[in-house]
Design an enzyme around this catalytic site. Sequence first.
Site, short mmCIF file in Angstrom:
data_model
loop_
_atom_site.label_atom_id
_atom_site.label_comp_id
_atom_site.label_asym_id
_atom_site.label_seq_id
_atom_site.Cartn_x
_atom_site.Cartn_y
_atom_site.Cartn_z
N PHE A 71 -24.45 44.47 52.76
CA PHE A 71 -24.95 45.19 51.58
C PHE A 71 -26.47 45.12 51.47
CE2 PHE A 71 -26.60 42.85 47.89
CZ PHE A 71 -26.42 41.53 48.28
N LYS A 72 -27.08 44.16 52.17
CA LYS A 72 -28.53 44.03 52.13
C LYS A 72 -29.24 45.32 52.56
CE LYS A 72 -28.52 39.47 51.32
NZ LYS A 72 -27.11 39.01 51.31
N ASP A 73 -28.56 46.14 53.35
CA ASP A 73 -29.17 47.41 53.79
C ASP A 73 -29.52 48.31 52.60
OD1 ASP A 73 -29.12 47.04 56.59
OD2 ASP A 73 -26.99 47.60 56.67
#
Length: 493
Positions: free
Chosen positions: A111-113
């Site tokens: 999810f860091k993207d």
Amino acid sequence: MNNLYESTRNADIKITPSKAILKGLSDDGGLFVLKDLASRNVDIKAMVGKDYYEIAKMVFKVLLPDFSEEEIDACVNNAYRGKFSNQEVTPLVKTSDGYVMELFNGPTSAFKDVGLQMLPQLTKTALVKNNEKEDILILTATSGDTGKAALAGFQDVEHTKVIVFYPYQGVSKVQEMQMRTQAGKNVKVVAIRGNFDDAQSGVKNIFTDKDFNQQLAADNIRLSSANSINIGRLIPQCVYYFYAYGKLVADNAIKFGDKVNFVVPTGNFGDILAGYYAKLLGLPINKLVCASNDNNVLYDFYNTGCYDRNRSFMKTISPSMDILISSNLERLLYYMSDCDNTYINELMQDLARDGQYQVNEKILKRLHDEFAAGYATNEDTAATIRKVYEKDGYLIDPHTAVAYKVLLDAPDQEHVSVVLSTASPYKFTNSVYEAMHEATKQDEFILMKKLNGETGVNIPENLKDLDSKPILHSDVIDVAEMKAYVAEKAKTI
Ligand SMILES: *Cc1c(COP(=O)(O)O)cnc(C)c1O
């Protein structure tokens, strides 16, 4: 309305949003916050039926008031269009127990993207806006996923350089390979002999060292952060809460105005804080459910009001949540104390001195009104991966499973619940495979193919050929060497 951000620890430190993005952390160690968040309502009704990009633009306009509409549109399009394997960007999947929101369809499968595809766009724009001639050096401590996502986002972006610190032997094999194979002429990856907290504290020490920053400035370099202490990373994470809500209404799963729960696997408290921002901005959220692994410092804090990091650090099968100092909690306490900077400063001094602090009754009550909390052991996590697959044929990663377990422990019949799914199961193949079978010593990349054969769940493109890529980074250093390392590499990358 005041459009400047301020330090959580000192209301006299005020800064424009674009400058806050370039700086990352305030000089006094505080985090940048927008004071009157709750009086900036977003037109949520207008979001129903809109796509991710449109909703993102609406949210950014409210939270980054010194960016023009054209700048925001360009940033959103460059960050997201064509970069996520699912057209919806963060699709919702229905299961027997509620919904799962997949946040892992970006270029590095975590999810860091969502934050780190956007941050480089905002940084580039902020440099031009502020007529900055310096290069930005991003220092990033990672528990595994931020590092790769930052590297992918900033790779070869002009006037930026990135150094990533990850805990030696503290990340999954796939995560380590993702980072060590990272190409790009402006990037450097190094393992430190310590855990994530050591890495994060080391980076914070470098940020707040005035002499060191002056030395760098003499070489035309200025430090910034890609961790969720940076508002340019945090704000993009608010968007998917709005998106999920609009989608549930559009699909008739709820009526407009109905409250929903979001269950969030939590480490540094960035993801769940973004949900709280969405709530302050008017999104009808019942509870934000904070799900921890065995490093359950937040669970204990929720129950007692005492944040105590004096405990042993546990290595778990959800390593991206192996954190004992949740930085962004400081922002939550700031809002819950009615923006009392002096009080926050005192708490943070207590934390630095004693490794703990106790919040007052008012804050504890607010916390209980707005949040719930739970945690899952490694055994619970593995059992949940198995259970969800058996029941729904849906494969989840260990971090998502921590949250899913917390939902199963306290189901809410009155409200729809959305579990945030933060990583592809293939990023943690070994743990997922072992959860479905028994312990194994087989190579993680062979297991990936086996898991794919058994479940039919596609392996993300970026992970498929990872084991055949050349290793480009092999440095391992002590925590005490971090500053010297930065001094050296700042000039050579
Ligand atoms: C970073 C991460 C988390 C925790 O998110 P925070 O914002 O640090 O609370 C959870 N799951 C995965 C897979 C992550 O990479």
